[in-house]
Motif scaffolding. Sequence first.
Motif, PDB file in Angstrom:
ATOM      1  N   SER A 205       1.373  -1.256   0.269  1.00 55.79           N
ATOM      2  CA  SER A 205       0.081   0.011   0.101  1.00 55.79           C
ATOM      3  C   SER A 205       0.982   1.300  -0.119  1.00 55.79           C
ATOM      4  O   SER A 205       1.943   1.095   0.057  1.00 55.79           O
ATOM      5  CB  SER A 205      -1.342  -0.282   1.345  1.00 55.79           C
TER       6      SER A 205
ATOM      7  N   CYS B  96      -7.997   4.125  -1.643  1.00 50.59           N
ATOM      8  CA  CYS B  96      -7.630   2.821  -3.257  1.00 50.59           C
ATOM      9  C   CYS B  96      -7.631   3.606  -4.665  1.00 50.59           C
ATOM     10  O   CYS B  96      -7.391   2.775  -5.463  1.00 50.59           O
ATOM     11  CB  CYS B  96      -9.049   1.841  -3.017  1.00 50.59           C
TER      12      CYS B  96
ATOM     13  N   THR C 198      -5.359   2.157   1.529  1.00 52.54           N
ATOM     14  CA  THR C 198      -4.899   1.405   1.651  1.00 52.54           C
ATOM     15  C   THR C 198      -4.415   0.192   2.386  1.00 52.54           C
ATOM     16  O   THR C 198      -4.301  -1.117   2.427  1.00 52.54           O
ATOM     17  CB  THR C 198      -4.290   0.897  -0.224  1.00 52.54           C
TER      18      THR C 198
ATOM     19  N   LEU D 246      -5.675  -5.949  -0.333  1.00 51.68           N
ATOM     20  CA  LEU D 246      -4.861  -5.579  -1.341  1.00 51.68           C
ATOM     21  C   LEU D 246      -4.397  -5.992  -3.211  1.00 51.68           C
ATOM     22  O   LEU D 246      -3.585  -5.598  -3.432  1.00 51.68           O
ATOM     23  CB  LEU D 246      -3.659  -5.611  -0.657  1.00 51.68           C
TER      24      LEU D 246
ATOM     25  N   ILE E 244      -6.320  -5.043  -5.396  1.00 49.27           N
ATOM     26  CA  ILE E 244      -5.866  -3.251  -5.952  1.00 49.27           C
ATOM     27  C   ILE E 244      -4.577  -3.543  -7.006  1.00 49.27           C
ATOM     28  O   ILE E 244      -4.309  -2.508  -7.779  1.00 49.27           O
ATOM     29  CB  ILE E 244      -5.167  -2.685  -4.609  1.00 49.27           C
TER      30      ILE E 244
END
Length: 249
Positions: free
Chosen positions: A88, A94, A133, A141, A144
């Motif tokens: 992150s 995000c 995040t 994650l 992402i």
Amino acid sequence: MSVEFESCSYQYRRGPTVLDGLSFAFSSGRTVLLGPNGAGKTTLLSLAASALKPRSGSVSFAGLDPAVRSQLRTYRRQVGWMPQHITSVPGMTCREQVAYAGWLKGMSRRDAWEGALGALERVGLAKKEGHQTASLSGGQLRRIGVAQTLVHSSQLVLMDEPTAGLDPAQRGNFRKAVEELSESADVIVSTHQTEDLSEVYDYVVVLSEGAVRFNGTVQEFYAKAPSDTAPGRTADGAYAAVLGGGERW
């Protein structure tokens, strides 16, 4: 053909040689890259992404060589890259982190911001767009990370273990994303999971000890399985047979 390696060698500092004079080209389409831990899969994809530079030899895609300074930026715009470990970015939501990935690839701020929401929707995280995040679970994650490769229009998408930590429903969404991506880009996915190969991929490449042991269609890969392989275990049987055969392609 997709990304190509010509007499490519790589050795980590104070470590063993991972790739030694590898000459190989991935086929255009959807390819799954299989191999045991330490086979060189991550190194191979990192070289293709230009995250690493070969000690000798060359890597090219679409006529572009990332070792040529004038071609590096264009090369990286053409290649989407999801590394094995996703981190992150402190303080970013995000949507901001996904948009930032798009901006780094050359998108305008507006296009990256708008594209980020669509990418989050495709991985089932649109409702988390405003969440930082740093607050996400490991599986979220990783999604992402997938979204970051979807936000910009690449001609080649590389993903290293993208489904690790995802539940069955999330893996189903990932398969749909791969199918959509393949309409406009070549996709290469490194994974340890052999289920549903024929439903997701066109080609299989097996890497072991830095050498390509198999390169062919999914059907050709399945044909490597012994005749007494248990039902539903064809991919596992073929994988074991390829690694045990010691063949080089």
